[in-house]
Design a protein around this motif. Structure first.
Motif, mmCIF file in Angstrom:
data_model
loop_
_atom_site.group_PDB
_atom_site.id
_atom_site.type_symbol
_atom_site.label_atom_id
_atom_site.label_comp_id
_atom_site.label_asym_id
_atom_site.label_seq_id
_atom_site.Cartn_x
_atom_site.Cartn_y
_atom_site.Cartn_z
ATOM 1 N N THR A 142 19.711 84.310 12.544
ATOM 2 C CA THR A 142 20.861 83.502 13.395
ATOM 3 C C THR A 142 20.382 81.906 13.829
ATOM 4 O O THR A 142 21.266 81.284 14.184
ATOM 5 C CB THR A 142 21.042 84.363 14.596
ATOM 6 O OG1 THR A 142 20.154 84.423 15.646
ATOM 7 C CG2 THR A 142 21.593 85.755 14.367
ATOM 8 N N ASP B 211 21.711 80.437 10.261
ATOM 9 C CA ASP B 211 22.714 80.442 10.815
ATOM 10 C C ASP B 211 23.645 81.595 10.673
ATOM 11 O O ASP B 211 24.799 81.307 10.810
ATOM 12 C CB ASP B 211 23.561 78.892 10.583
ATOM 13 C CG ASP B 211 24.134 78.384 11.734
ATOM 14 O OD1 ASP B 211 23.984 79.225 12.815
ATOM 15 O OD2 ASP B 211 25.020 77.522 11.643
ATOM 16 N N PRO C 57 20.266 78.315 13.588
ATOM 17 C CA PRO C 57 20.647 77.294 12.765
ATOM 18 C C PRO C 57 19.924 76.715 11.713
ATOM 19 O O PRO C 57 20.400 76.291 10.763
ATOM 20 C CB PRO C 57 21.460 76.486 13.836
ATOM 21 C CG PRO C 57 21.424 76.990 15.045
ATOM 22 C CD PRO C 57 20.354 78.189 15.031
ATOM 23 N N LYS D 256 21.615 78.932 20.459
ATOM 24 C CA LYS D 256 22.239 79.872 19.808
ATOM 25 C C LYS D 256 22.185 81.461 20.238
ATOM 26 O O LYS D 256 23.065 82.388 20.239
ATOM 27 C CB LYS D 256 21.838 80.275 18.230
ATOM 28 C CG LYS D 256 22.640 81.169 17.302
ATOM 29 C CD LYS D 256 23.928 80.456 16.724
ATOM 30 C CE LYS D 256 24.534 81.577 16.002
ATOM 31 N NZ LYS D 256 23.767 81.625 14.351
#
Lengths: 424, 466
Positions: free
Chosen positions: A179, A185, A181, A216
Motif C-alpha cells: 500500500t 500504492d 505509495p 497512507k
C-alpha cells in the motif's frame, strides 16, 4: 584405676579415631607443657587448639591462615522474593464465535507481576507468543528465509496457512506493505480484501500491519479494521508521527486491539499511551511496541528500553503496564544475518550466511524476551521454533521429550566430542 | 559499593580540592568515583599522607564492587571478571564483560589441538570502531590421565597468550596441568563436595583462582564459605547448567537468585563471579548445528543474566560472531553517547571527483559505513546528518532524516565546495527520500545499496555517474 596419658598418646588416639574437633572437653589438673620441644611429635590441630585455649594462648593470624579446615563449614542459601506493586495488563487477541469472531482460538499475553520468567518471585501467567510474518506481495528476502516461503509469496492466504500448518505459528501477521505509495500504492479497499483472505485462510488470531508510511497507513488500517470487524485483531500500529487518532478510533469501533509504537523512547511511549487513553481506548485493548533493533545494531538500546519500561510498570507506572510486542524479523537487517562474506578484509571468516541468519533472529528474540517481550513477530521457521522452545521452557511448560534429557551436568568435562557421546 | 551518593564519598576524601586527581574539586572526584569512571588511587594524598590513611582504607572498602572482581591469566590478554555492582545495566553499567572461554580437550590429536587453539586465539571481528576477540581457552581432561593432561596444557600454552581454564574433578590431574602453567594464573575447574580438600590445598600452594561447583545452592554456599574462611578469595561459582526442561528453568533461577543475594542483599558469602557452561547443550543434541543453536541460547541467557565467564564448544563462525556480539551489546556502557558529531568527513584522500556518501549520526551506522569505505580503500566524502542518533531506516520512518535536513546539512558543511559533480549518494534504506531530496537541494541523488558493505560492488556499476 587411673591411667596416665602422655601428650604423644593423646595425639595418637585422636589421629586413630579421626577426631577433628573436641567439643566440651576440659583438661583438668596440673598441666606441664613444653610445646615445641617434643621432637617428632606433630600435634593434631584439634589438640593444639584445645591446649592453646587452655593456656590462654591466642592463635596468631598466620596460624589461622595455615589452619587446615577439616570439614565444610555449613551454610544455607537464602534469598528474598522480589515483590512489585504493579501488574501488567492482560490482553487477549482474537475472538471466537462466542465473542462474535471466527477464530478457533485466542491468545492472551501480559498479566505479569514479576520480571520475565522470574517464577521464583511470581509465576508468569502466560508464555510469550509467536506471530509469523507474511506480506501482501513478494518481497526481497534473505536466501535462508526465501527457501521456506518462495512457493507462497504470491498468495498471502497460502502464506498465512503455511505459517500455521507447517511452522506452528500462534498467530500470523499480514504486512500490507504494497500500500506504500512508493511501492505499489495498493488502494486501501484492495488491502482490506487481502485481510479478509487471510482471515479466511487461517483460524488463528492475526496482526494487521500497515506499510509504515505515515500518510497512507491511517486510511489502510481503517479499511482493514472495518473488514476484520469483530475478529479482535491487533492493528499495527499507531504512532506519534501520524494520524493515530483515526487508527485508534477505527480499532475501537470495530473491536480490535491497538499496537502503540514508539522509537526507543520511554517518554514518547508514555505520551502516546496517554493520548490513546484520552481517546477512550480501554487498557485491555493496548499492546506496546517500543521498537526492536537487531543484535549488533542497537539491540543494547532496545533491550534496556524494554527492560526499563517493564521495571517502571512493575513499580507502578500504569502508563507503561502493557504487554510488549517485538519485531524480531528486524534481525535480518543485520548484515551478518545475510551477507555472504564480511565487507571487512580483516575479519576472521564469517562461515555460511545460512547459519548466521537464524542465529541472529534467535538471539535477538531471546534477548528481548528476557527484557520483557510478550509477543515476537518472526520470520525464519527454525528461529521461531527455537525461541518458542526456550521461552516455553523458561515459562515452565512441560516439554515431553525433555524427560529423557536429564543429564549429569558435570560430565561435560569428560564429554568426548569425537564420538559425540558421554564418555564413561 | 556501599555508598549511595557523591556526598557520602566526599566525606572520606581530604576535602582540600588540591587537583592532584585531575578534577577541580574533591566533590567532582567523588562523582566520578560514584560512577566508577575513575580510580581511587588517583587521589594521591589519600595514600601518601598518613593523616588520611584510615579514611583511605575505609573508603577503598566501601567503594569495592558488590561482586568480587578477579583476574585470570597474565599479560595483555588477562581477563577481569565479576566486579559488578548492579542488577540492571541501566542503573549504572555492567563492568567486566562475560569472558567467553572455548574448549579444547586432551584426547585431541596434537596438530588439530594446536590449530583449534590458534583459531580461538586469533579470531576477530570488526565492530563499532574496534575488533572483538575471544577471552579464554578451557582445557578439558577427557582422558583422566594426569600426564596426558599436562602435555595438552603445555601444547596449548605454547600456542596462546589467552587465559586458561584447567578442567577436571581430579585434583591430581589438575595439579599436573597446573605445574606446566603455574606462572600463568589459570582458573581451576573445579572443586566440588568430594574433592574440595585436595583442590583447596592445591589452590593455596599455587595461589590461583578456582571454580566451585555444586547445583545444590546450600552446598555451593558452604564451599564458598569454607574456601573464603581458609583465606582463598579468588573464587568463581558454578551452580551448573542443565540444558533442558524444568532443570533449565531452575538453572535460570539460580543465576538470578545468587546474584540477587550478592548485590541486593549484600551477602558476601556468595558475592563472587558466576560461571555458566552452555556447552552442556552438546550432551543432549545429536546434530551439530542444532547443538550450536541451543548452546547459543544457553549462552544468551548467561550473558544477559549474570554469568561472568562461560565455557562453550562451537567455534563455528555463526556461533562466535553472534555470542561475542551479544556480550558486546549487553556490556556496553549505556552512558556511552549514541551519536557522533554531524559533519563532512574525508575517507582516504578524496578529490573533487570522489563520491559523496550520506549517512546518519547514529554511532553504529556511522562507524559501519566509515569502516566499509576505508577497509575497501574507497577515497570518498562522508556527510553525516544529525538524525538525533537514530539509524537510517528508523530515522526515515520517524522523520529525523528528511530532505529538508539533508539540505541544511549539505549547506552548513559546504559540500558543494568539496565535490565538482554535485551528486549525492543516499543509503538504499532512505530510497524513498530521493525525489524530495533532489527537489529540495538541486543535487543529483543516487540511491546506494541498502547495506554499506555492498558499496564496493555498487561502485563498479554506478561510479562515476554517466
Amino acid at each position: 584405676m587411673e591411667k596416665k596419658l602422655t601428650l604423644a598418646d593423646l595425639a595418637r588416639i585422636l589421629e586413630q579415631y579421626d577426631v577433628v574437633e573436641l567439643e566440651d572437653v576440659t583438661i583438668k589438673g596440673e598441666v606441664e607443657l613444653e610445646l615445641g620441644s617434643s621432637a617428632g611429635l606433630a600435634l593434631p590441630p584439634v589438640l593444639a587448639q584445645a591446649l592453646q585455649s587452655l593456656m590462654g594462648v591466642r592463635e596468631r593470624p598466620e596460624t589461622l591462615e595455615a589452619k587446615k579446615i577439616e570439614a565444610l563449614l555449613p551454610a544455607t542459601f537464602k534469598v528474598a522474593k522480589a515483590e512489585w506493586a504493579g501488574e501488567i495488563e492482560e490482553v487477549t487477541i482474537g475472538a471466537t464465535s462466542a465473542d462474535g469472531g471466527t477464530r478457533e482460538r485466542t491468545v492472551t499475553i501480559g498479566g505479569e507481576k514479576s520480571l520475565p520468567f522470574y517464577n521464583f518471585d511470581a509465576q508468569m501467567p502466560h508464555p510469550p507468543v509467536i506471530s509469523v510474518d507474511c506480506f501482501d506481495m513478494p518481497i526481497p528476502l534473505a536466501k535462508a528465509v526465501r527457501e521456506y516461503y518462495g512457493d507462497v509469496m504470491e498468495d498471502p492466504g497460502e502464506w498465512a496457512k503455511k505459517n500455521v500448518r507447517e511452522f506452528g505459528a500462534d498467530m500470523v501477521t499480514i504486512h500490507l506493505i504494497s500500500t506504500d505509495p512508493t511501492i505499489k500504492d495498493t488502494p486501501a479497499r484492495a488491502a482490506a480484501r487481502t485481510v479478509e483472505e487471510v482471515l479466511q485462510a487461517v483460524k488463528v488470531p492475526i496482526v494487521i500491519g500497515g506499510s509504515g508510511n505515515p500518510d497512507k497507513d491511517p486510511e489502510v488500517l481503517e479499511a482493514a479494521a472495518e473488514a476484520a470487524e469483530g475478529e479482535r485483531c491487533l492493528i499495527a500500529s499507531a504512532n506519534l508521527n501520524m494520524d493515530y487518532e483515526r487508527i485508534a478510533k477505527a480499532a475501537l469501533k470495530h473491536g480490535h486491539v491497538i499496537l502503540s509504537w514508539t522509537q526507543l523512547d520511554i517518554n514518547a511511549q508514555k505520551t502516546l499511551n496517554r493520548y490513546l487513553f484520552k481517546l477512550g481506548v480501554p487498557r485491555e485493548d493496548i499492546v506496546i511496541d517500543p521498537t526492536t533493533a537487531a543484535l549488533g545494531y542497537g539491540l543494547d538500546y532496545a533491550f534496556t528500553n524494554i527492560e526499563r519500561m517493564r521495571i517502571s510498570a512493575l513499580k507502578g507506572d500504569t502508563d507503561l503496564a502493557f504487554p510488549i510486542s517485538c519485531g524480531i524479523t528486524n534481525a535480518w537487517g543485520a548484515r551478518e544475518a545475510w551477507m555472504k562474506d564480511s565487507p571487512s578484509k580483516e575479519d576472521s571468516d564469517w562461515g555460511p550466511a545460512a547459519y548466521r541468519g537464524q542465529m541472529y533472529e534467535i538471539l535477538t528474540g531471546l534477548t528481548l524476551g528476557l527484557a520483557g517481550g510478550d509477543m515476537f513477530m518472526m520470520m525464519h521457521p527454525n528461529a521461531a521454533s527455537t525461541v518458542k522452545k526456550v521461552t516455553q521452557t523458561l515459562f515452565g511448560a512441560k516439554v515431553k521429550e525433555d524427560k529423557a534429557k536429564r543429564v549429569a551436568i558435570e560430565d561435560w568435562v569428560t564429554w568426548d566430542a569425537e564420538v559425540g557421546a558421554l564418555k564413561k | 559499593m556501599k555508598l549511595s551518593s557523591p556526598m557520602e564519598i566526599w566525606k572520606y576524601l581530604p576535602g582540600t580540592n588540591c587537583g592532584e586527581c585531575g578534577e577541580k574539586t574533591c566533590l567532582a572526584f567523588a562523582s566520578h568515583l560514584k560512577e566508577r569512571s575513575t580510580r581511587l588511587e588517583e587521589c594521591t594524598p589519600l595514600f601518601e599522607d598518613e593523616k588520611y590513611a584510615d579514611k583511605g582504607k575505609q573508603l577503598a572498602e566501601l567503594l569495592a564492587p558488590e561482586i568480587r572482581e578477579i583476574e585470570i591469566g597474565v599479560g595483555a590478554r588477562a581477563a577481569k571478571i565479576g566486579g559488578e555492582d548492579v542488577m540492571y545495566r541501566h542503573e549504572l553499567t555492567f563492568y567486566n564483560r562475560t569472558a567467553l572461554a572455548y574448549d579444547v580437550w586432551d584426547t585431541m590429536e596434537e596438530g588439530e589441538l594446536r590449530e583449534r587453539v590458534r583459531r580461538i586465539t586469533n579470531w576477530r571481528k570488526f565492530y563499532v570502531g574496534e575488533f572483538l576477540t575471544l577471552d579464554a581457552i578451557a582445557v578439558r581432561s577427557v582422558s583422566g590421565d594426569a600426564r596426558t593432561f599436562a602435555a595438552c596444557v603445555k601444547a596449548v600454552a605454547e600456542e596462546t597468550d589467552l587465559p586458561l581454564v584447567l578442567c577436571s574433578f581430579d585434583a591430581k590431574v589438575l595439579e599436573e596441568g597446573l605445574k606446566v602453567v603455574a606462572d600463568k594464573n589459570p582458573l581451576l575447574y573445579a572443586a566440588d563436595k568430594t574433592n574440595w580438600k585436595e583442590v583447596l590445598e592445591l589452590v593455596k600452594s599455587y595461589n590461583v583462582p578456582v571454580t566451585l561447583f555444586s547445583p545444590d545452592l546450600d552446598m555451593l554456599n558452604s564451599l564458598a564459605l569454607t574456601f573464603s574462611s581458609a583465606g582463598v578469595e579468588d573464587l568463581v561459582l558454578d551452580p551448573g547448567v542443565s540444558p533442558a526442561g524444568e532443570w533449565l528453568a531452575d538453572t535460570f533461577s539460580k543465576f538470578v537468585r545468587i546474584r540477587r543475594v550478592g548485590i541486593e542483599e549484600g551477602d558476601k558469602e556468595v558475592a563472587y563471579p558466576l560461571m555458566s557452561v552452555p556447552m552442556t547443550a552438546w550432551m543432549i543434541h545429536g546434530d551439530a548445528l542444532d547443538a550450536s543453536y541451543w548452546e547459543a541460547v544457553l549462552a544468551a541467557m548467561g550473558i544477559i543474566k549474570y554469568a561472568d565467564i562461560m565455557i562453550l564448544h562451537s567455534i563455528e563462525p555463526h556461533s562466535l560472531i553472534a555470542e561475542r556480539t551479544l556480550v558486546e551489546n549487553i556490556y556496553t556502557d549505556p552512558r556511552r553517547p549514541v551519536s557522533v558529531e554531524p559533519g563532512l568527513r574525508e575517507v582516504g584522500t578524496p578529490t573533487g571527483h570522489s563520491p559523496l556518501f550520506l549517512t546518519t549520526n547514529f554511532a553504529l551506522t556511522y562507524y559501519t559505513v566509515e569502516s566499509d569505505l576505508s577497509s575497501n580503500k574507497i577515497d570518498s566524502y562522508l556527510i553525516v546528518v544529525d538524525s538525533e542518533g537514530i539509524g537510517v531506516e528508523a530515522a526515515v520512518a520517524g522523520e529525523q532524516l528528511t530532505a529538508e535536513r539533508i539540505k541544511e546539512t549539505l549547506e552548513s558543511y559546504e559540500a558543494e565546495n568539496k565535490v565538482e559533480h554535485k551528486t549525492l549518494v543516499i543509503p538504499g534504506l532512505a530510497a524513498r527520500l530521493s525525489g524530495e531530496t533532489e527537489d529540495a537541494t538541486g543535487w543529483t541523488v543516487l540511491v546506494g545499496p541498502r547495506d554499506s558493505g555492498r558499496i564496493p560492488g555498487w561502485m563498479d556499476d554506478n561510479w562515476p555517474p554517466e
